[in-house]
Design a protein around this motif. Structure first.
Motif, PDB file in Angstrom:
ATOM      1  N   UNK A 259       0.803  -1.237   0.037  1.00 35.17           N
ATOM      2  CA  UNK A 259       0.074  -0.144   0.000  1.00 35.17           C
ATOM      3  C   UNK A 259       0.836   1.259  -0.131  1.00 35.17           C
ATOM      4  N   UNK A 260       2.113   1.150   0.844  1.00 29.63           N
ATOM      5  CA  UNK A 260       3.020   2.257   0.682  1.00 29.63           C
ATOM      6  C   UNK A 260       3.300   2.705  -0.595  1.00 29.63           C
ATOM      7  N   UNK A 261       3.948   1.654  -1.497  1.00 31.96           N
ATOM      8  CA  UNK A 261       4.515   1.640  -2.774  1.00 31.96           C
ATOM      9  C   UNK A 261       3.262   2.240  -3.803  1.00 31.96           C
ATOM     10  N   UNK A 262       2.081   2.072  -3.472  1.00 31.22           N
ATOM     11  CA  UNK A 262       1.001   2.211  -4.085  1.00 31.22           C
ATOM     12  C   UNK A 262       0.700   3.742  -4.108  1.00 31.22           C
ATOM     13  N   UNK A 263       0.792   4.232  -2.959  1.00 35.51           N
ATOM     14  CA  UNK A 263       0.526   5.759  -2.608  1.00 35.51           C
ATOM     15  C   UNK A 263       1.698   6.580  -3.253  1.00 35.51           C
ATOM     16  N   UNK A 264       2.787   6.046  -3.301  1.00 38.81           N
ATOM     17  CA  UNK A 264       4.025   6.689  -3.878  1.00 38.81           C
ATOM     18  C   UNK A 264       3.953   6.819  -5.590  1.00 38.81           C
ATOM     19  N   UNK A 265       3.284   5.635  -5.932  1.00 39.12           N
ATOM     20  CA  UNK A 265       3.071   5.669  -7.400  1.00 39.12           C
ATOM     21  C   UNK A 265       1.948   6.785  -7.846  1.00 39.12           C
ATOM     22  N   UNK A 266       0.862   7.032  -7.183  1.00 43.08           N
ATOM     23  CA  UNK A 266      -0.147   7.949  -7.367  1.00 43.08           C
ATOM     24  C   UNK A 266       0.565   9.500  -7.333  1.00 43.08           C
TER      25      UNK A 266
END
Length: 404
Positions: free
Chosen positions: A84-91
């Protein structure tokens, strides 16, 4: 005699499909659709054939290898948080790239150009659907998340039984997992032909149109995915696993090309599991748990795509997004990634959710849908690359914990 590895062969097949497709053009479509496209379908079916066996057998083996339900909980929590952390960074990266390039400025869209998108499930529907009423039916329909839940219960059950009876089952599942990996190796030997047959009809039908329209959006997603892969994933692989970026991407190259071609995280999963163990040195017990989970909930490429497309649609309709709306996109996109299946086109469902959450016109999906297939290639490739990077991190974390 020069022996090319499989990754090079797949890449050559990809280039050849573009060249041949552009030369042949639409007049050759009947021949291509009748004689060549079915080869691609056969290749996809061969990969899909192995998804459920690999997930089921490997997860059970991974569970029994962990040997401790507390260890499972520790790995599971860390894995989900990191995904979820890397997903937020991606956005955030998607917003940043789109903010620099400004895709959609000057374009116009007809207000009636709507596109039908399947309604996204609520969070409670996702939780309910996770538990299979009939695990055999879930396997038959290749519903990965219910299969994962059933596999976890089987693994816990074997651990609870213990003794000689449990040992017999452990040996069976271990052997079954090995057989699945061997079959994957056989299937992958046909990958160059499958890739060529999959892309040729797409290029022949659309010609240069497959790349030219809305090039700014495609460029944003492509550049954003490259930045995220290098800045985030290769950094994780370096800091935790000691892999140089070249070593990491070489180890991920085959599954990245398969993901790029098939636009399916699930279809790439068997290859990802095999190569992470053999080429990146990840233990089977960790990869057997982390990778299937990642194929289900890790949607970094889709998240980045949402950041780009949200700003793109806002620019098309002349809407200035507030900081609060951007934060809502990050929150909604991160949570929505859990309930989005790793299949082609799932990104449109998530994008529809995000547009509704921030009050942007849903008609904007019509533009994105026109190039969604091209965008899907980049975002799926990023998704499975993230699965590999997180698996390396979790493997090293478990080794440190064991040594402590």
């Amino acid at each position: 005699m020069i022996v090319m590895n499989l990754s090079i062969k797949i890449f050559i097949a990809l280039i050849l499909s573009v060249v041949v497709g552009l030369i042949a053009g639409e007049p050759a479509l009947p021949f291509i659709n009748w004689w060549i496209a079915p080869i691609g379908t056969i290749f996809i079916n061969l990969i899909k054939m192995m998804i459920v066996p690999v997930v089921f057998f490997s997860l059970v083996v991974g569970m029994t290898s962990l040997g401790d339900t507390k260890k499972l909980g520790r790995i599971g929590l860390k894995t989900i948080v990191l995904y979820l952390f890397t997903t937020a960074i991606a956005i955030v990266i998607g917003f940043g790239i789109a903010g620099l390039i400004h895709p959609g400025v000057g374009l116009q869209i007809a207000s009636d150009a709507a596109v039908k998108v399947k309604e996204a499930p609520s969070i409670m529907q996702v939780f309910v659907a996770m538990v299979p009423a009939n695990p055999i039916e879930a396997m038959a329909k290749a519903q990965i998340l219910p299969v994962i839940i059933f596999s976890l219960f089987v693994g816990v059950g074997i651990l609870q039984v213990g003794g000689e009876r449990a040992e017999l089952l452990v040996k069976f599942f271990d052997a079954a997992a090995e057989v699945s990996y061997k079959i994957i190796g056989i299937v992958m030997s046909f990958a160059p032909y499958g890739v060529f047959a999959l892309l040729l009809p797409v290029v022949a039908k659309n010609g240069p149109k497959v790349l030219l329209p809305l090039m700014s959006v495609i460029a944003c997603v492509a550049v954003g995915c490259a930045i995220h892969a290098v800045a985030v994933y290769s950094t994780l692989a370096k800091l935790w696993g000691g892999h140089t970026p070249m070593q990491f991407f070489r180890g991920m190259s085959e599954q990245m090309l398969i993901a790029f071609t098939t636009c399916s995280s699930a279809a790439s999963l068997p290859v990802n599991m095999k190569n992470c163990q053999e080429k990146l040195g990840v233990s089977r017990e960790v990869s057997s748990f982390v990778l299937p989970l990642g194929a289900t909930i890790n949607m970094d490429g889709t998240a980045l795509y949402m950041g780009v497309c949200t700003l793109f649609i806002a620019n098309v309709f002349g809407v200035d997004l507030t900081m609060g709306q951007m934060m809502m996109v990050i929150l909604t996109g991160t949570l929505a990634s859990i309930g989005t299946a790793g299949v082609p086109g799932a990104g449109l469902i998530m994008l529809a959710m995000v547009l509704q959450a921030v009050g942007l016109p849903i008609e904007g999906l019509a533009l994105v849908a026109g190039i969604d297939r091209v965008l899907d290639m980049f975002r799926t490739c990023l998704n499975i690359t993230g699965d590999g990077a997180v698996t390396i991190v979790m493997d090293q974390e478990e080794k440190k914990h064991a040594a402590a």
